[in-house]
Design a protein around this motif. Sequence first.
Motif, PDB file in Angstrom:
ATOM      1  N   LYS A  95      53.514  48.934  34.881  1.00 60.98           N
ATOM      2  CA  LYS A  95      52.557  47.864  34.575  1.00 60.98           C
ATOM      3  C   LYS A  95      51.823  47.443  35.845  1.00 60.98           C
ATOM      4  O   LYS A  95      50.596  47.293  35.847  1.00 60.98           O
ATOM      5  CB  LYS A  95      53.294  46.675  33.957  1.00 60.98           C
ATOM      6  N   TYR A  96      52.567  47.287  36.923  1.00 61.24           N
ATOM      7  CA  TYR A  96      51.974  46.930  38.214  1.00 61.24           C
ATOM      8  C   TYR A  96      51.019  48.023  38.688  1.00 61.24           C
ATOM      9  O   TYR A  96      49.950  47.736  39.237  1.00 61.24           O
ATOM     10  CB  TYR A  96      53.080  46.709  39.244  1.00 61.24           C
ATOM     11  N   ASN A  97      51.405  49.274  38.484  1.00 63.28           N
ATOM     12  CA  ASN A  97      50.580  50.411  38.878  1.00 63.28           C
ATOM     13  C   ASN A  97      49.214  50.346  38.206  1.00 63.28           C
ATOM     14  O   ASN A  97      48.165  50.566  38.832  1.00 63.28           O
ATOM     15  CB  ASN A  97      51.304  51.715  38.509  1.00 63.28           C
ATOM     16  N   CYS A  98      49.213  50.029  36.924  1.00 66.14           N
ATOM     17  CA  CYS A  98      47.960  49.924  36.182  1.00 66.14           C
ATOM     18  C   CYS A  98      47.141  48.721  36.661  1.00 66.14           C
ATOM     19  O   CYS A  98      45.923  48.814  36.853  1.00 66.14           O
ATOM     20  CB  CYS A  98      48.239  49.803  34.683  1.00 66.14           C
ATOM     21  N   GLU A  99      47.814  47.599  36.869  1.00 64.51           N
ATOM     22  CA  GLU A  99      47.140  46.401  37.363  1.00 64.51           C
ATOM     23  C   GLU A  99      46.439  46.690  38.692  1.00 64.51           C
ATOM     24  O   GLU A  99      45.301  46.262  38.920  1.00 64.51           O
ATOM     25  CB  GLU A  99      48.146  45.267  37.554  1.00 64.51           C
ATOM     26  N   SER A 100      47.117  47.426  39.567  1.00 69.09           N
ATOM     27  CA  SER A 100      46.568  47.734  40.889  1.00 69.09           C
ATOM     28  C   SER A 100      45.293  48.567  40.777  1.00 69.09           C
ATOM     29  O   SER A 100      44.320  48.334  41.503  1.00 69.09           O
ATOM     30  CB  SER A 100      47.602  48.486  41.736  1.00 69.09           C
ATOM     31  N   ARG A 101      45.312  49.523  39.870  1.00 67.09           N
ATOM     32  CA  ARG A 101      44.121  50.351  39.686  1.00 67.09           C
ATOM     33  C   ARG A 101      42.939  49.500  39.231  1.00 67.09           C
ATOM     34  O   ARG A 101      41.827  49.625  39.745  1.00 67.09           O
ATOM     35  CB  ARG A 101      44.390  51.447  38.648  1.00 67.09           C
ATOM     36  N   ILE A 102      43.182  48.637  38.267  1.00 65.67           N
ATOM     37  CA  ILE A 102      42.085  47.849  37.697  1.00 65.67           C
ATOM     38  C   ILE A 102      41.641  46.750  38.663  1.00 65.67           C
ATOM     39  O   ILE A 102      40.462  46.405  38.711  1.00 65.67           O
ATOM     40  CB  ILE A 102      42.504  47.282  36.327  1.00 65.67           C
ATOM     41  N   ARG A 103      42.564  46.215  39.477  1.00 68.07           N
ATOM     42  CA  ARG A 103      42.172  45.260  40.511  1.00 68.07           C
ATOM     43  C   ARG A 103      41.202  45.903  41.498  1.00 68.07           C
ATOM     44  O   ARG A 103      40.327  45.239  42.060  1.00 68.07           O
ATOM     45  CB  ARG A 103      43.407  44.769  41.281  1.00 68.07           C
ATOM     46  N   MET A 137      38.448  36.249  33.649  1.00 63.24           N
ATOM     47  CA  MET A 137      38.706  36.920  32.374  1.00 63.24           C
ATOM     48  C   MET A 137      39.794  37.977  32.549  1.00 63.24           C
ATOM     49  O   MET A 137      40.686  38.129  31.712  1.00 63.24           O
ATOM     50  CB  MET A 137      37.426  37.574  31.842  1.00 63.24           C
ATOM     51  N   LEU A 138      39.736  38.701  33.665  1.00 62.34           N
ATOM     52  CA  LEU A 138      40.707  39.761  33.922  1.00 62.34           C
ATOM     53  C   LEU A 138      42.090  39.177  34.229  1.00 62.34           C
ATOM     54  O   LEU A 138      43.110  39.717  33.795  1.00 62.34           O
ATOM     55  CB  LEU A 138      40.225  40.632  35.082  1.00 62.34           C
ATOM     56  N   LYS A 139      42.110  38.062  34.952  1.00 59.40           N
ATOM     57  CA  LYS A 139      43.390  37.400  35.234  1.00 59.40           C
ATOM     58  C   LYS A 139      44.053  36.942  33.932  1.00 59.40           C
ATOM     59  O   LYS A 139      45.271  37.066  33.762  1.00 59.40           O
ATOM     60  CB  LYS A 139      43.173  36.201  36.150  1.00 59.40           C
ATOM     61  N   THR A 140      43.240  36.398  33.036  1.00 62.97           N
ATOM     62  CA  THR A 140      43.766  35.933  31.753  1.00 62.97           C
ATOM     63  C   THR A 140      44.397  37.087  30.980  1.00 62.97           C
ATOM     64  O   THR A 140      45.411  36.917  30.291  1.00 62.97           O
ATOM     65  CB  THR A 140      42.641  35.300  30.908  1.00 62.97           C
ATOM     66  N   ALA A 141      43.810  38.270  31.101  1.00 66.63           N
ATOM     67  CA  ALA A 141      44.329  39.462  30.424  1.00 66.63           C
ATOM     68  C   ALA A 141      45.422  40.153  31.230  1.00 66.63           C
ATOM     69  O   ALA A 141      45.867  41.256  30.870  1.00 66.63           O
ATOM     70  CB  ALA A 141      43.193  40.443  30.148  1.00 66.63           C
ATOM     71  N   LYS A 142      45.843  39.508  32.353  1.00 64.39           N
ATOM     72  CA  LYS A 142      46.889  40.057  33.233  1.00 64.39           C
ATOM     73  C   LYS A 142      46.536  41.457  33.722  1.00 64.39           C
ATOM     74  O   LYS A 142      47.359  42.358  33.780  1.00 64.39           O
ATOM     75  CB  LYS A 142      48.248  40.053  32.525  1.00 64.39           C
ATOM     76  N   TYR A 143      45.253  41.583  34.037  1.00 68.11           N
ATOM     77  CA  TYR A 143      44.704  42.814  34.622  1.00 68.11           C
ATOM     78  C   TYR A 143      44.927  44.043  33.741  1.00 68.11           C
ATOM     79  O   TYR A 143      44.890  45.179  34.222  1.00 68.11           O
ATOM     80  CB  TYR A 143      45.285  43.055  36.020  1.00 68.11           C
ATOM     81  N   PHE A 179      49.169  46.269  30.695  1.00 64.97           N
ATOM     82  CA  PHE A 179      49.935  46.763  29.542  1.00 64.97           C
ATOM     83  C   PHE A 179      49.531  48.179  29.131  1.00 64.97           C
ATOM     84  O   PHE A 179      50.251  48.827  28.368  1.00 64.97           O
ATOM     85  CB  PHE A 179      49.780  45.814  28.337  1.00 64.97           C
ATOM     86  N   TYR A 180      48.429  48.694  29.648  1.00 64.33           N
ATOM     87  CA  TYR A 180      48.020  50.060  29.304  1.00 64.33           C
ATOM     88  C   TYR A 180      49.099  51.082  29.655  1.00 64.33           C
ATOM     89  O   TYR A 180      49.273  52.078  28.955  1.00 64.33           O
ATOM     90  CB  TYR A 180      46.721  50.435  30.028  1.00 64.33           C
ATOM     91  N   PHE A 181      49.827  50.849  30.771  1.00 68.52           N
ATOM     92  CA  PHE A 181      50.838  51.805  31.242  1.00 68.52           C
ATOM     93  C   PHE A 181      52.259  51.375  30.899  1.00 68.52           C
ATOM     94  O   PHE A 181      53.210  52.068  31.260  1.00 68.52           O
ATOM     95  CB  PHE A 181      50.736  51.991  32.762  1.00 68.52           C
ATOM     96  N   ASP A 182      52.412  50.245  30.238  1.00 66.87           N
ATOM     97  CA  ASP A 182      53.733  49.676  29.961  1.00 66.87           C
ATOM     98  C   ASP A 182      54.231  50.119  28.585  1.00 66.87           C
ATOM     99  O   ASP A 182      53.708  49.696  27.560  1.00 66.87           O
ATOM    100  CB  ASP A 182      53.647  48.149  30.032  1.00 66.87           C
ATOM    101  N   THR A 206      38.119  47.738  30.544  1.00 63.91           N
ATOM    102  CA  THR A 206      38.872  47.986  29.313  1.00 63.91           C
ATOM    103  C   THR A 206      38.701  49.406  28.776  1.00 63.91           C
ATOM    104  O   THR A 206      37.828  50.155  29.212  1.00 63.91           O
ATOM    105  CB  THR A 206      38.463  47.001  28.197  1.00 63.91           C
ATOM    106  N   ARG A 207      39.514  49.718  27.785  1.00 61.26           N
ATOM    107  CA  ARG A 207      39.488  51.036  27.148  1.00 61.26           C
ATOM    108  C   ARG A 207      38.202  51.293  26.389  1.00 61.26           C
ATOM    109  O   ARG A 207      37.939  52.423  25.959  1.00 61.26           O
ATOM    110  CB  ARG A 207      40.675  51.161  26.189  1.00 61.26           C
ATOM    111  N   GLU A 208      37.388  50.277  26.222  1.00 61.81           N
ATOM    112  CA  GLU A 208      36.081  50.479  25.598  1.00 61.81           C
ATOM    113  C   GLU A 208      35.255  51.484  26.392  1.00 61.81           C
ATOM    114  O   GLU A 208      34.429  52.201  25.846  1.00 61.81           O
ATOM    115  CB  GLU A 208      35.322  49.150  25.497  1.00 61.81           C
TER     116      GLU A 208
END
Length: 343
Positions: free
Chosen positions: A156-164, A196-202, A205-208, A295-297
């Motif tokens: 989950k952290y790994n995915c957050e880091s990429r999107i950050r 908006m991204l913080k609210t979605a926790k970056y 969950f894509y990798f979790d 996002t995945r969009e």
Amino acid sequence: MFGKIKPVKIRSCSENRKYGIAAKDVKELLKKACNLLQVPLSGARVCLYEDGTIVTEEFFPTLADNTELVLLSKGQTWSGVVCDISQLLNTDRHADSLIEAAKGLLSDEKSSKRRKILTDLLQNLEDRSELESREEDEDWFQGVDSRFKTKSAYMKYNCESRIRGYLKELDDATKSIQKAKVRAEFLKTSQSLTEMLKTAKYNGFYFDRTEKQPDRLCTQEGWFTCQGSFDEKVCKSLHSINPYGSREGRIVFSTWNLDHRIEKKRTVIPALLEALQNHRSTDINLNYFYQLLFTRENLKLVHIVCHKKGAHNLQCDTKKIYNNATKDLKAKQKPKVKKRRMT
């Protein structure tokens, strides 16, 4: 050739072990094979291992010595080597013995190609994806910060880091803005997108794998499937990986990319900058740009081979750049074209 004793190798369709038998015809072969492998003689047949061709009395004399055959009981079929591949894929019952056998073959193998095949096989057989905590699978966590106690938490952290990282690129774009007013509006927009991204926790969950099905990009076991390059609906090479299974899988997964279909640097950020040249941040459709950037969009998970780095030549939808109130206002301000009267 009729009546000549012929040696063959016989096995059942459910076991790999082969036995040497000598027989003068199919009738004798069936009798000996059924007795040896404890298969009912009624309805039994023998076929070629390589392609499943049934061995008849006429065909039997033409076989080379020590041809590999498969004994089939009534109702059983054999499609050739593909059947062994199918059994290999279903390794739950014999995984431990298969791992030992593969290791034995690998230690003596000289061919680089065969060593690679055996290594890949071992990596998949030694899958530990069912283990989740650091205590259960210490090897997986080598090189991972000690604050992460589970695989899912780290992924989950790994995915957050990429999107950050996409936020940083958004911030970097501020440096190229010359007009102070435009820079101020861009900063407001960037801050709104950040919130908006913080609210979605970056979107970690894509990798979790512990998240619900619609949100995560993997199966419950942790398998990810390549979604294909930006211009394809699916991955033609059927790439897949389970970073939860081993430390090597986790490291290799870092080479997979979350690729923007409509490109972030070439298209999305420049479109946002252009929109703010003559508009305020409140005029911008933040949801649209949020979807494009984070996002995945607009993101596809792709194997490094499927990551095309050339220009995608896809554009933002001009009808979605501004919010509805701004579009309505622009429509009202649009000058009406007077029709000229014909004389």
